[in-house]
Design an enzyme around this catalytic site. Structure first.
Site, PDB file in Angstrom:
ATOM      1  CG  ASP A   1      62.381  21.278  21.400  1.00 51.72           C
ATOM      2  OD1 ASP A   1      62.443  22.314  22.385  1.00 51.72           O
ATOM      3  OD2 ASP A   1      62.402  21.348  20.017  1.00 51.72           O
TER       4      ASP A   1
ATOM      5  CG  ASP B   1      58.838  19.103  17.986  1.00 49.24           C
ATOM      6  OD1 ASP B   1      58.840  17.887  17.663  1.00 49.24           O
ATOM      7  OD2 ASP B   1      58.627  19.915  17.069  1.00 49.24           O
TER       8      ASP B   1
ATOM      9  CG  ASP C   1      61.024  12.226  16.313  1.00 45.31           C
ATOM     10  OD1 ASP C   1      61.904  12.986  16.070  1.00 45.31           O
ATOM     11  OD2 ASP C   1      59.935  12.584  16.767  1.00 45.31           O
TER      12      ASP C   1
ATOM     13  CB  CYS D   1      57.136  14.725  14.173  1.00 48.50           C
ATOM     14  SG  CYS D   1      58.899  14.595  13.637  1.00 48.50           S
TER      15      CYS D   1
ATOM     16  CG  HIS E   1      63.000  17.531  17.431  1.00 51.63           C
ATOM     17  ND1 HIS E   1      62.117  18.184  16.648  1.00 51.63           N
ATOM     18  CD2 HIS E   1      63.425  18.199  18.518  1.00 51.63           C
ATOM     19  CE1 HIS E   1      61.685  19.340  17.206  1.00 51.63           C
ATOM     20  NE2 HIS E   1      62.576  19.217  18.327  1.00 51.63           N
TER      21      HIS E   1
HETATM   22  N1  GLY Z   1      66.098  16.038  12.893  1.00 49.87           N
HETATM   23  C1  GLY Z   1      65.203  15.816  12.035  1.00 49.87           C
HETATM   24  C2  GLY Z   1      65.744  15.555  10.627  1.00 49.87           C
HETATM   25  O1  GLY Z   1      66.488  14.789  10.218  1.00 49.87           O
HETATM   26  O2  GLY Z   1      65.252  16.138   9.839  1.00 49.87           O
END
Ligand code: GLY
Length: 368
Positions: A195, A107, A246, A350, A244
Site C-alpha cells: 500500500d 493508501d 503514518d 491518510c 500503514h
Molecule cells: N495504522 C493505523 C493506526 O494506527 O490506526
C-alpha cells in the site's frame, strides 16, 4: 503545459494535493486481509454494507472544509471521482460482494518526484480503488509532459496471499504482538504487495514499513522500480495491527521524526537516522481513549498529521496534546476538525495525497 506533478518529501512546501471523499463509503464484507486487521473488540465485526448516510454527509462536510482551508492558503486541491462501491469485485481469482470507498488517497497513490505510482493494494475490496483517481491522472498526463503515470502489477489476491493462522476472530493481542515481533504478518510472500501509505519519502531515501499491507516482495519490487532511490525496510514490533506507517513514524522536517511510543523503531534499525543526525522523538499521547465508531484505525491517528511545509503542520483539532508538542517543537499548528471523518479511512495524512511540493531531489542521508 508545465509541471503539475513533483514531490520528493513529506515536508517540502505543499502546492497541490488530492483530498479524498467519504461519498458512498462501504464497510466491506469480510475477507482475509480485513479479518486480520479489524480489531477483535471492534464494533465493525460482523457488519457490512453502506455506511450511514448522515455519517457520510458529516465526513464529507469535514473533508470539504479541510479542502477549502487548504485552498485558502493558496494550495490547489483536487478530489477523486467516486465509483459505485456497492458493486462486487470479481476476477478469475476471487470474488467479494462490495468495495470500500475513496477517502484515503494516501493508501493508493505514491508520488515520488514526477511519478505517481498506483500501489498493488492487498485488500480485495480495494482492487479497483485506483479508478477513482484515473480522471485526475489522465488530466495530469495531458497537461504535464513530465508526468510519469505508473501502476504496479495488479496482484491476484488468491487465498495463497494470506496466512491461515490470522483468519480467526480470537487471536489475542499478546499473540499478535509476538507475531509482529517475529515479522509474521497476515500477508504471505506469494507475490509483491504494498500500500502506498506504508512508504515515507525522504528525498533520495524511501522508508517502507513491512507489515500486513506490504510484504518483502512488495519492497523488493519498489527497490527495482526506483533504482535511483535507496529503499529501507522498517518494522514496528509494538503494533498488533501493522498497517500503514503514518500513525507510527512521522517525519516533520529535515532531522526530526515523531515515533509512536508504543511502536518504537527497533534499535537495530536506527543507525541510518543516527548516523545522519536525525532525532526520533516520542509522539504525544492521543487525546482520546477510543477511536470513533465504525473506525478501522487506532487512537494514534493523533500523529497522522499533514506538513504544509517544514514549519507548518495540520493537526486534528481535538488532538490537543499532539498540537501542544508540535507547538513546543517550533511549528505553526493548523487545527483541522476531522475526527468524524476518521471512520472512512484515516486522518489528515491518510485523506490526502501529494501532487506537488516545492523543492527538488535532495540527499538527507549521505552516511548510508
Ligand atoms: N495504522 C493505523 C493506526 O494506527 O490506526
Amino acid at each position: 503545459m508545465g509541471t503539475i506533478v513533483e514531490s520528493w518529501t513529506e515536508w517540502d512546501p505543499l502546492r497541490h494535493v488530492i483530498v479524498g471523499r467519504a461519498t458512498d463509503c462501504h464497510i466491506p464484507p469480510n475477507e482475509p486481509a480485513l479479518e486480520a486487521k479489524v480489531p477483535e473488540d471492534s464494533d465493525m465485526r460482523g457488519q457490512h454494507g453502506k455506511r450511514p448516510q448522515e455519517m457520510i454527509d458529516k465526513g464529507n462536510e469535514l473533508l470539504d472544509n479541510f479542502a477549502a482551508m487548504l485552498e485558502g492558503r493558496g494550495i490547489i486541491v483536487d478530489r477523486p471521482t467516486p465509483t459505485d462501491f456497492s458493486l462486487p469485485v470479481t476476477t478469475p481469482d476471487f470474488h467479494t460482494d462490495s468495495q470500500f470507498g475513496c477517502m484515503p488517497p494516501r493508501d493508493v497513490l505514491l508520488t515520488v518526484g514526477k511519478e505517481i505510482l498506483e500501489a498493488t493494494m492487498s485488500y480485495r475490496c480495494r482492487w479497483f480503488e485506483y479508478l477513482c483517481y484515473r480522471p485526475l491522472m489522465q488530466r495530469y498526463f495531458d497537461e504535464d509532459p513530465g508526468f510519469r503515470h505508473e501502476a504496479a502489477p495488479k496482484p491476484r489476491l488468491t487465498d495463497a496471499d494470506y496466512h491461515d493462522n490470522y483468519l480467526s476472530e480470537k487471536i489475542g493481542v499478546e499473540q499478535r504482538l509476538k507475531w509482529a515481533a517475529e515479522k509474521h504478518f497476515v500477508t504471505t510472500e506469494e507475490e509483491p504487495l504494498f500500500d502506498a501509505a506504508d512508504v515515507l519519502r525522504f528525498g533520495k531515501d524511501l522508508v517502507v514499513q513491512h507489515g500486513f499491507t506490504t510484504n518483502l516482495k512488495g519492497i523488493e519490487w519498489l527497490k527495482r522500480h526506483f533504482p535511483d532511490h535507496r529503499v529501507h525496510t522498517v518494522n514496528f514490533p509494538g503494533d498488533p495491527y501493522p498497517i500503514h506507517i503514518d500513525a507510527t513514524f512521522t517525519p516533520l522536517r529535515p532531522g526530526l521524526i515523531l515515533n509512536n511510543p508504543q511502536r518504537r523503531l527497533p534499535d537495530d534499525q536506527r543507525g541510518l537516522f543516527e548516523r545522519n543526525g536525525w532525532e526520533i522523538v516520542d509522539a504525544a499521547q492521543p487525546a482520546h481513549n477510543q477511536p470513533p465508531a465504525l473506525c478501522y484505525s487506532s487512537v494514534w491517528l493523533s500523529m497522522n498529521v499533514l506538513a504544509l511545509d517544514d514549519k507548518t503542520v495540520c493537526v486534528e483539532a481535538s488532538e490537543v496534546y499532539q498540537a501542544d508538542q508540535l507547538d513546543k517543537l517550533g511549528f505553526e499548528v493548523v487545527p483541522v476538525d476531522l475526527r468524524d471523518a476518521y471512520a472512512f479511512g484515516g486522518g489528515l495524512h491518510c485523506c490526502t495525497a501529494d501532487v506537488r511540493r516545492e523543492g527538488g531531489l535532495q540527499d538527507y542521508f549521505p552516511k548510508q
